[in-house]
Design a protein around this motif. Structure first.
Motif, PDB file in Angstrom:
ATOM      1  N   ASN A   1     103.869  46.093 -42.583  1.00 43.17           N
ATOM      2  CA  ASN A   1     103.287  46.571 -41.463  1.00 43.17           C
ATOM      3  C   ASN A   1     104.303  48.271 -40.760  1.00 43.17           C
ATOM      4  O   ASN A   1     103.442  49.071 -40.490  1.00 43.17           O
ATOM      5  N   GLN A   2     105.268  48.530 -41.792  1.00 47.85           N
ATOM      6  CA  GLN A   2     105.773  49.749 -41.859  1.00 47.85           C
ATOM      7  C   GLN A   2     104.611  50.541 -43.031  1.00 47.85           C
ATOM      8  O   GLN A   2     104.026  51.919 -41.773  1.00 47.85           O
TER       9      GLN A   2
ATOM     10  N   LYS B   1     100.819  50.148 -42.449  1.00 44.16           N
ATOM     11  CA  LYS B   1      99.883  50.122 -41.501  1.00 44.16           C
ATOM     12  C   LYS B   1     100.167  51.548 -40.812  1.00 44.16           C
ATOM     13  O   LYS B   1      99.680  52.050 -40.235  1.00 44.16           O
ATOM     14  N   GLU B   2     101.793  51.556 -40.213  1.00 45.10           N
ATOM     15  CA  GLU B   2     101.834  52.141 -38.957  1.00 45.10           C
ATOM     16  C   GLU B   2     102.038  53.709 -39.382  1.00 45.10           C
ATOM     17  O   GLU B   2     100.933  55.051 -38.505  1.00 45.10           O
ATOM     18  N   LEU B   3     102.559  53.889 -40.650  1.00 48.10           N
ATOM     19  CA  LEU B   3     102.409  54.961 -41.617  1.00 48.10           C
ATOM     20  C   LEU B   3     101.186  56.103 -41.755  1.00 48.10           C
ATOM     21  O   LEU B   3     100.987  56.704 -41.960  1.00 48.10           O
TER      22      LEU B   3
ATOM     23  N   ARG C   1      98.341  55.110 -40.186  1.00 52.13           N
ATOM     24  CA  ARG C   1      97.935  54.947 -38.585  1.00 52.13           C
ATOM     25  C   ARG C   1      97.913  56.651 -38.317  1.00 52.13           C
ATOM     26  O   ARG C   1      97.537  57.846 -37.269  1.00 52.13           O
ATOM     27  N   LEU C   2      99.476  57.194 -38.189  1.00 50.58           N
ATOM     28  CA  LEU C   2     100.628  58.135 -38.289  1.00 50.58           C
ATOM     29  C   LEU C   2      99.853  58.784 -39.242  1.00 50.58           C
ATOM     30  O   LEU C   2     100.310  60.447 -39.035  1.00 50.58           O
TER      31      LEU C   2
ATOM     32  N   HIS D   1     107.632  62.577 -39.907  1.00 50.16           N
ATOM     33  CA  HIS D   1     107.509  61.553 -38.692  1.00 50.16           C
ATOM     34  C   HIS D   1     109.254  60.707 -39.138  1.00 50.16           C
ATOM     35  O   HIS D   1     109.132  60.754 -40.353  1.00 50.16           O
TER      36      HIS D   1
ATOM     37  N   LYS E   1     109.349  57.866 -38.329  1.00 52.27           N
ATOM     38  CA  LYS E   1     109.206  56.583 -38.926  1.00 52.27           C
ATOM     39  C   LYS E   1     109.105  56.759 -40.425  1.00 52.27           C
ATOM     40  O   LYS E   1     109.338  55.753 -41.458  1.00 52.27           O
TER      41      LYS E   1
ATOM     42  N   SER F   1     109.375  55.132 -47.263  1.00 52.70           N
ATOM     43  CA  SER F   1     107.364  55.250 -47.457  1.00 52.70           C
ATOM     44  C   SER F   1     106.934  56.321 -48.509  1.00 52.70           C
ATOM     45  O   SER F   1     105.275  56.237 -48.780  1.00 52.70           O
TER      46      SER F   1
END
Length: 285
Positions: A60-61, A63-65, A67-68, A95, A97, A168
């Protein structure tokens, strides 16, 4: 025709025939675009299959990174021959995140319903090894735990000494199995297409006395995108060999007991989990 080429061809063809067998056709499964990543490098495309079943928080992390746009134009800054290619954002402050730490997902609990395709018992690093959904795993039945293995091509989150310090930065294993890292790191995916492009990433470490590799020579990620976010006609449509089938079990049996005429001195009936292939092919439209 070149005489040497002709000679090598005549020698090689019988060897190929010696490996032929009556193996059944593999059973294929489609790669889920919701859990696959297209990483574009300057020299080619790489597709990564994510493993949300085993490392849901890291997936999940990631995927979010992605998309950012955190990984776009970021370098592989630690690339050691026979070991890993590691990359990540050089300025994490842009970022928030990208600085959030994750709890280690190095292993999970199993119960009596846990099933997988077994490969080998008494592996050097695990009581039992096998495949589940194409991912190599270790299993300890006595302690009821399982974990993903550091076979070539896996992607995992880098971290510091604190087990729960991954954020990340990630690495892809580019050498032979770094199995001593099993259970110490969070593996959350594996390369299923374009591994040759991962191997071609510029090494950043050189032998003592050689010319250092400057940062501007580091290979940069052009972009990383979730396959599901890419228009249908621009995706790389892949199918992966299904490891939970009778056809794959037969393949394993034949690979364990090499009876082809080529093996006039048969090797021991041992299977190294990291040397057992799981095929990928371009999907037929």
């Amino acid at each position: 025709m070149n005489r040497l080429f002709l000679l090598l061809t005549l020698i090689f063809i019988p060897h190929c025939q010696a490996f032929a067998s009556d193996q059944p056709e593999p059973v294929w499964r489609s790669l889920d675009p919701q859990n696959s990543v297209l990483m574009q490098l300057p020299h080619g495309d790489v597709v990564i299959e994510l493993a949300p079943t085993f490392s849901p928080n890291h997936v999940n992390q990631m995927k979010e990174l992605i998309r950012l746009g955190v990984y776009d134009n970021q370098p592989f800054y630690r690339v050691i021959d026979g070991f890993v290619a590691q990359g990540g954002p050089q300025d994490e402050s842009t970022h928030k995140k990208a600085t959030e730490t994750l709890t280690l997902e190095g292993e999970w609990s199993t119960d009596s319903t846990f099933t997988f395709t077994p490969i080998q018992e008494n592996d050097m690093f695990a009581p039992v090894t096998g495949f589940i959904k194409g991912f190599a795993l270790g299993h300890d039945p006595a302690n009821k735990t399982a974990w993903l293995l550091h076979c070539p091509g896996v992607i995992a989150m880098a971290r510091g000494n604190d087990p729960d310090s991954g954020t990340s930065h990630f690495y892809i294993t580019i050498g032979q199995a770094t199995r001593y890292l099993d259970r110490l790191m969070s593996i959350f995916g594996r390369v299923v297409y374009g591994m040759e492009h991962v191997h071609a990433i510029q090494r950043t470490q050189v032998i003592e006395g050689d010319t250092p590799v400057e940062p501007d020579e580091h290979i940069r990620i052009v972009s990383m995108r979730m396959m599901s976010d890419i228009p249908e006609d621009e995706r790389i449509h892949l199918e992966i060999e299904d490891t939970e089938t009778a056809a794959y079990q037969q393949f394993l049996t034949e690979r364990r007991h090499r009876t082809a005429p080529f093996f006039f001195k048969p090797p021991p009936p041992v299977l190294d989990i990291c040397q057992v292939p799981v095929k990928t092919r371009i999907a037929n439209d």
